[in-house]
Write an enzyme that holds these catalytic residues in place. Structure first.
Site, PDB file in Angstrom:
ATOM      1  N   ILE A  95       0.826  -1.203   0.000  1.00 18.14           N
ATOM      2  CA  ILE A  95       0.000   0.000   0.000  1.00 18.14           C
ATOM      3  C   ILE A  95       0.862   1.255   0.000  1.00 18.14           C
ATOM      4  O   ILE A  95       1.958   1.268   0.577  1.00 18.14           O
ATOM      5  CB  ILE A  95      -0.974  -0.010   1.207  1.00 18.14           C
ATOM      6  CG1 ILE A  95      -2.057   1.053   1.053  1.00 18.14           C
ATOM      7  CG2 ILE A  95      -0.221   0.123   2.525  1.00 18.14           C
ATOM      8  CD1 ILE A  95      -3.207   0.904   2.049  1.00 18.14           C
ATOM      9  N   CYS A  96       0.371   2.290  -0.688  1.00 24.79           N
ATOM     10  CA  CYS A  96       0.987   3.614  -0.659  1.00 24.79           C
ATOM     11  C   CYS A  96      -0.153   4.613  -0.480  1.00 24.79           C
ATOM     12  O   CYS A  96      -1.179   4.283   0.111  1.00 24.79           O
ATOM     13  CB  CYS A  96       1.810   3.879  -1.913  1.00 24.79           C
ATOM     14  SG  CYS A  96       0.842   3.996  -3.441  1.00 24.79           S
ATOM     15  N   ALA A  97       0.000   5.816  -0.969  1.00 24.39           N
ATOM     16  CA  ALA A  97      -1.053   6.822  -0.802  1.00 24.39           C
ATOM     17  C   ALA A  97      -2.255   6.540  -1.691  1.00 24.39           C
ATOM     18  O   ALA A  97      -3.401   6.576  -1.241  1.00 24.39           O
ATOM     19  CB  ALA A  97      -0.509   8.217  -1.069  1.00 24.39           C
ATOM     20  N   GLY A 119      -1.896   4.174  -4.822  1.00 26.52           N
ATOM     21  CA  GLY A 119      -1.750   2.968  -5.631  1.00 26.52           C
ATOM     22  C   GLY A 119      -0.646   3.010  -6.668  1.00 26.52           C
ATOM     23  O   GLY A 119      -0.317   1.982  -7.245  1.00 26.52           O
ATOM     24  N   THR A 134      -3.932   4.258   0.745  1.00 23.85           N
ATOM     25  CA  THR A 134      -4.341   4.773   2.045  1.00 23.85           C
ATOM     26  C   THR A 134      -5.465   5.793   1.909  1.00 23.85           C
ATOM     27  O   THR A 134      -6.345   5.880   2.772  1.00 23.85           O
ATOM     28  CB  THR A 134      -3.132   5.384   2.780  1.00 23.85           C
ATOM     29  OG1 THR A 134      -2.090   4.389   2.842  1.00 23.85           O
ATOM     30  CG2 THR A 134      -3.486   5.804   4.192  1.00 23.85           C
TER      31      THR A 134
END
Length: 102
Positions: free
Chosen positions: A56-58, A60, A85
């Protein structure tokens, strides 16, 4: 590329989660039970990432690049978290805040 939605990830509490955002992003809010490995540290810390983990990141983008790298270069099968996120928070799912062990 394999993907998982935030709804499915929230329902599967046994799925390992690796957050590849920068430290300040992690400190602001992160998925409970996630492990923080910033994207730039993935080549040195890939052994900490189990097959089947959700990355996961901010939103995708970075996580998608990490998923591709892990699979193509190292043969580690992972899942990109669609929407990242931001989508997790938009769904009203709980987050943790502050620094934690990496």
């Amino acid at each position: 590329m394999r993907e998982v939605t935030v709804t499915d990830l929230a329902a599967d509490t046994g799925m390992p989660v690796i957050d590849v955002r920068e430290q300040h992003e992690w400190d602001e809010a992160h998925v409970p039970h996630a492990v923080h490995i910033p994207m730039g540290e993935i080549p040195e810390r890939y052994a900490e990432i189990p097959d089947g983990a959700a990355i996961i990141c901010a939103s995708g983008g970075r996580s998608g690049r990490v998923v591709q790298y892990l699979e193509q270069a190292l043969g580690i099968v992972t899942h990109n978290v669609s929407g990242g996120t931001k989508a997790w928070i938009a769904e009203g799912l709980s987050v943790e805040k502050g620094a934690a062990e990496a």
